[in-house]
Design a protein around this motif. Structure first.
Motif, PDB file in Angstrom:
ATOM      1  N   LYS A  40      -4.783   6.825   9.161  1.00 11.59           N
ATOM      2  CA  LYS A  40      -3.672   6.940   8.122  1.00 11.59           C
ATOM      3  C   LYS A  40      -4.419   7.136   6.685  1.00 11.59           C
ATOM      4  CE  LYS A  40      -0.045   4.432  10.745  1.00 11.59           C
ATOM      5  NZ  LYS A  40       0.900   3.365  10.678  1.00 11.59           N
ATOM      6  N   ASN A  41      -3.905   7.983   6.023  1.00 15.90           N
ATOM      7  CA  ASN A  41      -4.232   8.400   4.524  1.00 15.90           C
ATOM      8  C   ASN A  41      -3.425   7.377   3.682  1.00 15.90           C
ATOM      9  OD1 ASN A  41      -6.174  10.321   5.160  1.00 15.90           O
ATOM     10  ND2 ASN A  41      -4.913  11.981   5.238  1.00 15.90           N
ATOM     11  N   ILE A  42      -4.137   7.138   2.639  1.00 12.66           N
ATOM     12  CA  ILE A  42      -3.457   6.510   1.616  1.00 12.66           C
ATOM     13  C   ILE A  42      -4.127   6.586   0.227  1.00 12.66           C
ATOM     14  CG2 ILE A  42      -3.196   4.209   3.244  1.00 12.66           C
ATOM     15  CD1 ILE A  42      -5.654   3.074   2.065  1.00 12.66           C
ATOM     16  N   LEU A  43      -3.333   5.996  -0.757  1.00 12.03           N
ATOM     17  CA  LEU A  43      -3.919   5.833  -1.999  1.00 12.03           C
ATOM     18  C   LEU A  43      -4.537   4.767  -1.996  1.00 12.03           C
ATOM     19  CD1 LEU A  43      -0.961   6.766  -4.573  1.00 12.03           C
ATOM     20  CD2 LEU A  43      -2.687   8.506  -3.801  1.00 12.03           C
ATOM     21  N   ARG A  44      -6.248   4.765  -2.307  1.00  7.54           N
ATOM     22  CA  ARG A  44      -7.007   3.523  -2.143  1.00  7.54           C
ATOM     23  C   ARG A  44      -6.598   2.497  -2.856  1.00  7.54           C
ATOM     24  NH1 ARG A  44     -11.742   6.887  -5.624  1.00  7.54           N
ATOM     25  NH2 ARG A  44     -10.752   6.146  -7.724  1.00  7.54           N
ATOM     26  N   THR A  45      -6.530   1.322  -2.355  1.00  2.85           N
ATOM     27  CA  THR A  45      -6.358  -0.111  -2.988  1.00  2.85           C
ATOM     28  C   THR A  45      -7.113  -0.457  -3.773  1.00  2.85           C
ATOM     29  OG1 THR A  45      -6.573  -1.184  -0.987  1.00  2.85           O
ATOM     30  CG2 THR A  45      -4.443  -0.272  -1.216  1.00  2.85           C
ATOM     31  N   HIS A  46      -8.421  -0.194  -3.551  1.00 11.57           N
ATOM     32  CA  HIS A  46      -9.441  -0.523  -4.249  1.00 11.57           C
ATOM     33  C   HIS A  46     -10.854   0.232  -4.287  1.00 11.57           C
ATOM     34  CE1 HIS A  46     -10.306  -3.165  -0.644  1.00 11.57           C
ATOM     35  NE2 HIS A  46     -10.269  -1.851  -0.219  1.00 11.57           N
ATOM     36  N   THR A  47     -11.761   0.185  -5.054  1.00 14.08           N
ATOM     37  CA  THR A  47     -12.830   1.097  -5.046  1.00 14.08           C
ATOM     38  C   THR A  47     -13.875   0.516  -4.110  1.00 14.08           C
ATOM     39  OG1 THR A  47     -13.595  -0.270  -7.072  1.00 14.08           O
ATOM     40  CG2 THR A  47     -12.653   2.092  -7.284  1.00 14.08           C
ATOM     41  N   THR A  48     -13.495  -0.598  -3.422  1.00 12.52           N
ATOM     42  CA  THR A  48     -14.543  -1.226  -2.420  1.00 12.52           C
ATOM     43  C   THR A  48     -14.423  -0.257  -1.360  1.00 12.52           C
ATOM     44  OG1 THR A  48     -13.789  -3.267  -3.035  1.00 12.52           O
ATOM     45  CG2 THR A  48     -15.224  -3.084  -1.129  1.00 12.52           C
ATOM     46  N   ALA A  49     -13.608   0.893  -0.952  1.00  9.47           N
ATOM     47  CA  ALA A  49     -13.621   1.813  -0.239  1.00  9.47           C
ATOM     48  C   ALA A  49     -14.905   2.883  -0.411  1.00  9.47           C
ATOM     49  CB  ALA A  49     -12.088   2.805  -0.099  1.00  9.47           C
ATOM     50  N   VAL A  50     -15.235   2.914  -1.680  1.00  6.77           N
ATOM     51  CA  VAL A  50     -16.068   3.745  -2.101  1.00  6.77           C
ATOM     52  C   VAL A  50     -17.579   3.167  -1.731  1.00  6.77           C
ATOM     53  CG1 VAL A  50     -17.355   4.911  -3.982  1.00  6.77           C
ATOM     54  CG2 VAL A  50     -14.954   5.116  -4.095  1.00  6.77           C
ATOM     55  N   THR A  68       0.833  -1.256  -0.232  1.00  2.00           N
ATOM     56  CA  THR A  68      -0.096  -0.182   0.068  1.00  2.00           C
ATOM     57  C   THR A  68       0.889   1.212  -0.114  1.00  2.00           C
ATOM     58  OG1 THR A  68      -1.640  -1.167   1.292  1.00  2.00           O
ATOM     59  CG2 THR A  68      -1.758   1.040   1.316  1.00  2.00           C
ATOM     60  N   PHE A  69       0.322   2.132  -0.656  1.00  2.00           N
ATOM     61  CA  PHE A  69       1.034   3.588  -0.625  1.00  2.00           C
ATOM     62  C   PHE A  69       0.471   4.289   0.447  1.00  2.00           C
ATOM     63  CE2 PHE A  69       1.792   2.180  -5.241  1.00  2.00           C
ATOM     64  CZ  PHE A  69       2.965   2.113  -5.196  1.00  2.00           C
ATOM     65  N   PHE A  70       1.233   4.693   1.513  1.00  7.81           N
ATOM     66  CA  PHE A  70       0.849   5.491   2.516  1.00  7.81           C
ATOM     67  C   PHE A  70       1.463   7.205   2.357  1.00  7.81           C
ATOM     68  CE2 PHE A  70       0.716   1.584   4.258  1.00  7.81           C
ATOM     69  CZ  PHE A  70      -0.384   1.615   5.227  1.00  7.81           C
ATOM     70  N   LEU A  71       0.514   8.249   2.474  1.00  5.68           N
ATOM     71  CA  LEU A  71       0.643   9.486   2.377  1.00  5.68           C
ATOM     72  C   LEU A  71       1.410  10.112   3.572  1.00  5.68           C
ATOM     73  CD1 LEU A  71      -1.485   9.125   0.238  1.00  5.68           C
ATOM     74  CD2 LEU A  71      -2.397  11.565   0.967  1.00  5.68           C
ATOM     75  N   THR A  72       2.376  11.003   3.370  1.00  8.36           N
ATOM     76  CA  THR A  72       2.976  11.628   4.295  1.00  8.36           C
ATOM     77  C   THR A  72       2.804  12.751   4.809  1.00  8.36           C
ATOM     78  OG1 THR A  72       4.833  12.464   2.814  1.00  8.36           O
ATOM     79  CG2 THR A  72       5.245  10.325   3.944  1.00  8.36           C
ATOM     80  N   ASN A  73       1.941  13.690   3.877  1.00  7.62           N
ATOM     81  CA  ASN A  73       1.339  14.892   3.822  1.00  7.62           C
ATOM     82  C   ASN A  73      -0.032  15.183   3.196  1.00  7.62           C
ATOM     83  OD1 ASN A  73       0.952  17.692   5.230  1.00  7.62           O
ATOM     84  ND2 ASN A  73       2.377  18.380   3.479  1.00  7.62           N
ATOM     85  N   PRO A  74      -1.048  15.100   3.793  1.00 11.05           N
ATOM     86  CA  PRO A  74      -1.336  14.856   5.446  1.00 11.05           C
ATOM     87  C   PRO A  74      -1.327  13.547   5.611  1.00 11.05           C
ATOM     88  CG  PRO A  74      -3.440  15.180   4.171  1.00 11.05           C
ATOM     89  CD  PRO A  74      -2.155  15.404   3.112  1.00 11.05           C
ATOM     90  N   ALA A  75      -0.911  13.158   6.753  1.00  7.44           N
ATOM     91  CA  ALA A  75      -0.484  11.627   6.988  1.00  7.44           C
ATOM     92  C   ALA A  75      -1.820  10.900   7.478  1.00  7.44           C
ATOM     93  CB  ALA A  75       0.551  11.668   8.066  1.00  7.44           C
ATOM     94  N   SER A  76      -2.800  11.798   8.106  1.00 11.52           N
ATOM     95  CA  SER A  76      -4.097  11.130   8.619  1.00 11.52           C
ATOM     96  C   SER A  76      -5.374  12.006   8.683  1.00 11.52           C
ATOM     97  CB  SER A  76      -3.671  11.021  10.007  1.00 11.52           C
ATOM     98  OG  SER A  76      -3.304  12.170  10.849  1.00 11.52           O
ATOM     99  N   THR A  77      -6.344  11.237   8.418  1.00 10.12           N
ATOM    100  CA  THR A  77      -7.631  12.002   8.234  1.00 10.12           C
ATOM    101  C   THR A  77      -7.969  12.633   9.934  1.00 10.12           C
ATOM    102  OG1 THR A  77      -9.882  11.986   7.479  1.00 10.12           O
ATOM    103  CG2 THR A  77      -9.008  10.008   8.603  1.00 10.12           C
ATOM    104  N   ILE A  78      -8.800  13.771   9.693  1.00  9.54           N
ATOM    105  CA  ILE A  78      -9.460  14.156  11.040  1.00  9.54           C
ATOM    106  C   ILE A  78     -11.056  13.927  10.832  1.00  9.54           C
ATOM    107  CG2 ILE A  78      -7.680  15.855  11.567  1.00  9.54           C
ATOM    108  CD1 ILE A  78      -9.245  17.976  10.476  1.00  9.54           C
ATOM    109  N   THR A  79     -11.831  13.461   9.865  1.00 12.66           N
ATOM    110  CA  THR A  79     -13.195  13.469   9.675  1.00 12.66           C
ATOM    111  C   THR A  79     -13.453  12.181   9.569  1.00 12.66           C
ATOM    112  OG1 THR A  79     -12.750  14.002   7.212  1.00 12.66           O
ATOM    113  CG2 THR A  79     -13.303  15.677   8.514  1.00 12.66           C
ATOM    114  N   LEU A  80     -14.116  11.455  10.699  1.00 16.33           N
ATOM    115  CA  LEU A  80     -14.610  10.098  10.688  1.00 16.33           C
ATOM    116  C   LEU A  80     -15.794  10.237  11.650  1.00 16.33           C
ATOM    117  CD1 LEU A  80     -11.744   7.705  10.872  1.00 16.33           C
ATOM    118  CD2 LEU A  80     -13.020   8.075   8.982  1.00 16.33           C
ATOM    119  N   PRO A  81     -16.765   9.322  11.313  1.00 18.19           N
ATOM    120  CA  PRO A  81     -18.237   9.395  12.056  1.00 18.19           C
ATOM    121  C   PRO A  81     -17.895   8.758  13.265  1.00 18.19           C
ATOM    122  CG  PRO A  81     -18.336   7.780  10.138  1.00 18.19           C
ATOM    123  CD  PRO A  81     -17.140   8.584  10.020  1.00 18.19           C
TER     124      PRO A  81
END
Length: 513
Positions: A331-341, A286-299
């Protein structure tokens, strides 16, 4: 004036005025024995005259017979010798009367001669015995009576050089054979003394004045190929994508929004009941992001339900039984599948159901890019397209999924389909889908499928009898099968042939729609 003619070049008007009267006078006298001689006698550019003659030939006014004139012309190296002297004479000029050490001559030659010229000039000067070198001291001196530039003189007067000497000049690549083409011009089948060029266009002025009645119009060639319009070209993947999209829409599916390439690990993994220690969540997959490294909006309420189902279980499941970490889920990533959608859309569907008190079946699809840290080979890329489809309804089964995928691919002309039992952390049962590739002559994986687990659906708030069948299919591999391309890198990425993009056929799938 015997004729009026308009050439097609930028200087066509001048060319027509300059040549056509003379040409028709020559034709009246019987023709032109040699267009090259004729052009030189008038001081004309034969290249321009060539275009005029070919235009008249296309109209049938003149007939052209090719005449070939063979000659010897200077090469660029030969032209350099004519301008600056032969390399052997130029090397000789660098040697003073008292001689010079070879190393000093080598350095002095760098300012005026290319390395190849110096090497050739030194060798020729030694061959002609113009210079001698003391083997003990490496000092080079001139010989008496040396220095006549015979090569330069020959190149300046090629017409007087014997054939044997011309052969030597060819070996040194100072001259080359050239063929000049001129024409023997005679009357063509459409020639008449008062010939006039046919008119190509009917203008409003001709209609108003009635002059069109006296004009002779050019015949239309209905078999001529039209000009290729200057436009962009659709990538073959986009053509196949349009076919898939059209099929989904015909089957009543609704397209999901897929514009977010960056996704949180929560929606990409945790909401799908994929444990945080799963190998797919490691950096090598998986490709992980460094900036921004994490999200702040989750239910938050749903976040706690997901945490509970992972660490403690629920709804009849014992969960994964590990310490679930919120920071890992953010942690933020480049999505590995559209199942995230798909997980976002099912969560939204559950909220609509709880709000209205009524569940409405849904059919969703998406086609967009996903990213995997893959080793590149003939069938794998780090960036590719995934086709995602899902059906949410009450009491549907695995049989519905097999039938849906089989019929889907049959409609696209892929009939050799196999299913293989597989494991996915968020579907049970699960199946891999394979299709036979006629070029590779082997079965290649087309995608994955299964039924979403209750541990994924029930924390969202969906009713207990609602089942969701889902599948993720590749776009590149069916396209490879359709276009008979053996290597996936030849259809997507830096190795893609631009000519193929411009000239690939329409992606009209053999189907039963």
């Amino acid at each position: 004036r015997g004729a009026s003619f308009m050439a097609s070049s930028s200087s066509s008007t001048q060319a027509g005025d300059q040549y056509d009267v003379e040409l028709f006078q020559k034709l009246a006298e019987g023709g032109v024995p040699d267009s090259g001689v004729w052009a030189r006698s008038h001081g004309w550019d034969h290249t321009e005259l060539d275009g005029v003659l070919k235009s008249f030939s296309a109209l049938g006014v003149v007939s052209l017979d090719n005449i070939e004139h063979r000659s010897v012309v200077l090469t660029p190296d030969g032209q350099d010798i004519v301008a600056n002297g032969s390399p052997e004479v130029r090397v000789l000029a660098l040697i003073p009367d008292g001689g010079i050490p070879q190393k000093e001559l080598d350095e002095a030659a760098k300012a005026t001669l290319a390395p190849v010229q110096y090497k050739l000039g030194f060798a020729e000067a030694m061959k002609n015995k113009w210079i001698v070198m003391d083997k003990s001291t490496k000092v080079i001196t001139k010989s008496a009576g040396s220095g006549e530039d015979k090569v330069r003189h020959q190149l300046q007067h090629l017409e007087d050089v014997p054939e044997a000497e011309v052969t030597n000049l060819r070996k040194r690549r100072l001259v080359q054979d050239a063929v000049t083409k001129t024409y023997r011009v005679s009357r063509g089948p459409q020639y008449t003394p008062d010939w006039k060029k046919p008119v190509a266009d009917l203008t409003p002025e001709m209609i108003a004045s009635g002059s069109w009645k006296q004009e002779k119009f050019k015949e239309y060639n209905f078999e001529a190929m039209g000009s290729v319009p200057q436009s962009g070209h659709l990538h073959p993947l986009m053509k196949v994508r349009s076919e898939y999209r059209e099929l989904f829409l015909e089957l009543g599916f609704q397209e999901m929004p897929t514009a977010k390439y960056v996704e949180s690990s929560f929606w990409n993994f945790d909401a799908l009941f994929q444990p945080q220690q799963h190998p797919a969540r490691e950096a090598h997959d998986t490709f992980f992001l460094t900036n921004p490294a994490s999200t702040i909006t989750l239910p938050e309420d749903y976040l706690q339900k997901v945490k509970e189902i992972h660490s403690e279980g629920g709804h009849g499941s014992i969960g994964w039984r590990y310490k679930w970490k919120e920071e890992e889920a953010r942690k933020n990533i480049l999505r590995t599948h559209t199942t995230a959608v798909s997980s976002r859309m099912l969560y939204q569907l559950a909220h609509e159901c709880m709000k209205s008190g009524t569940f409405m079946p849904r059919k969703y699809f998406s086609i967009d890019r996903v990213f995997r840290n893959e080793t590149l080979d003939a069938t794998h890329l780090a960036e590719f397209h995934q086709i995602e489809g899902l059906v949410a309804d009450r009491n549907i089964t695995l049989g519905h999924l097999i039938g849906m995928i089989t019929q889907f691919y049959h409609r696209l002309g892929v009939y050799d389909i196999r299913f293989k039992p597989a494991y996915n952390p968020y579907t049970e049962p699960s199946m891999e889908i394979f299709g036979f590739h006629p070029q590779l002559k082997k079965w290649v994986e087309l995608g994955n499928s299964g039924m979403f687990r209750p541990e994924m659906l029930l924390p969202m708030g969906l009713p207990e009898d609602v089942r969701v069948i889902a599948w993720g299919l590749g776009l590149e591999r069916p396209t490879m099968i359709k276009y008979k391309i053996p290597n996936i890198r030849d259809i997507f990425g830096s190795k893609m042939d631009l000519y193929f993009i411009k000239n690939n056929p329409l992606a009209l799938m053999e189907n039963t729609r």
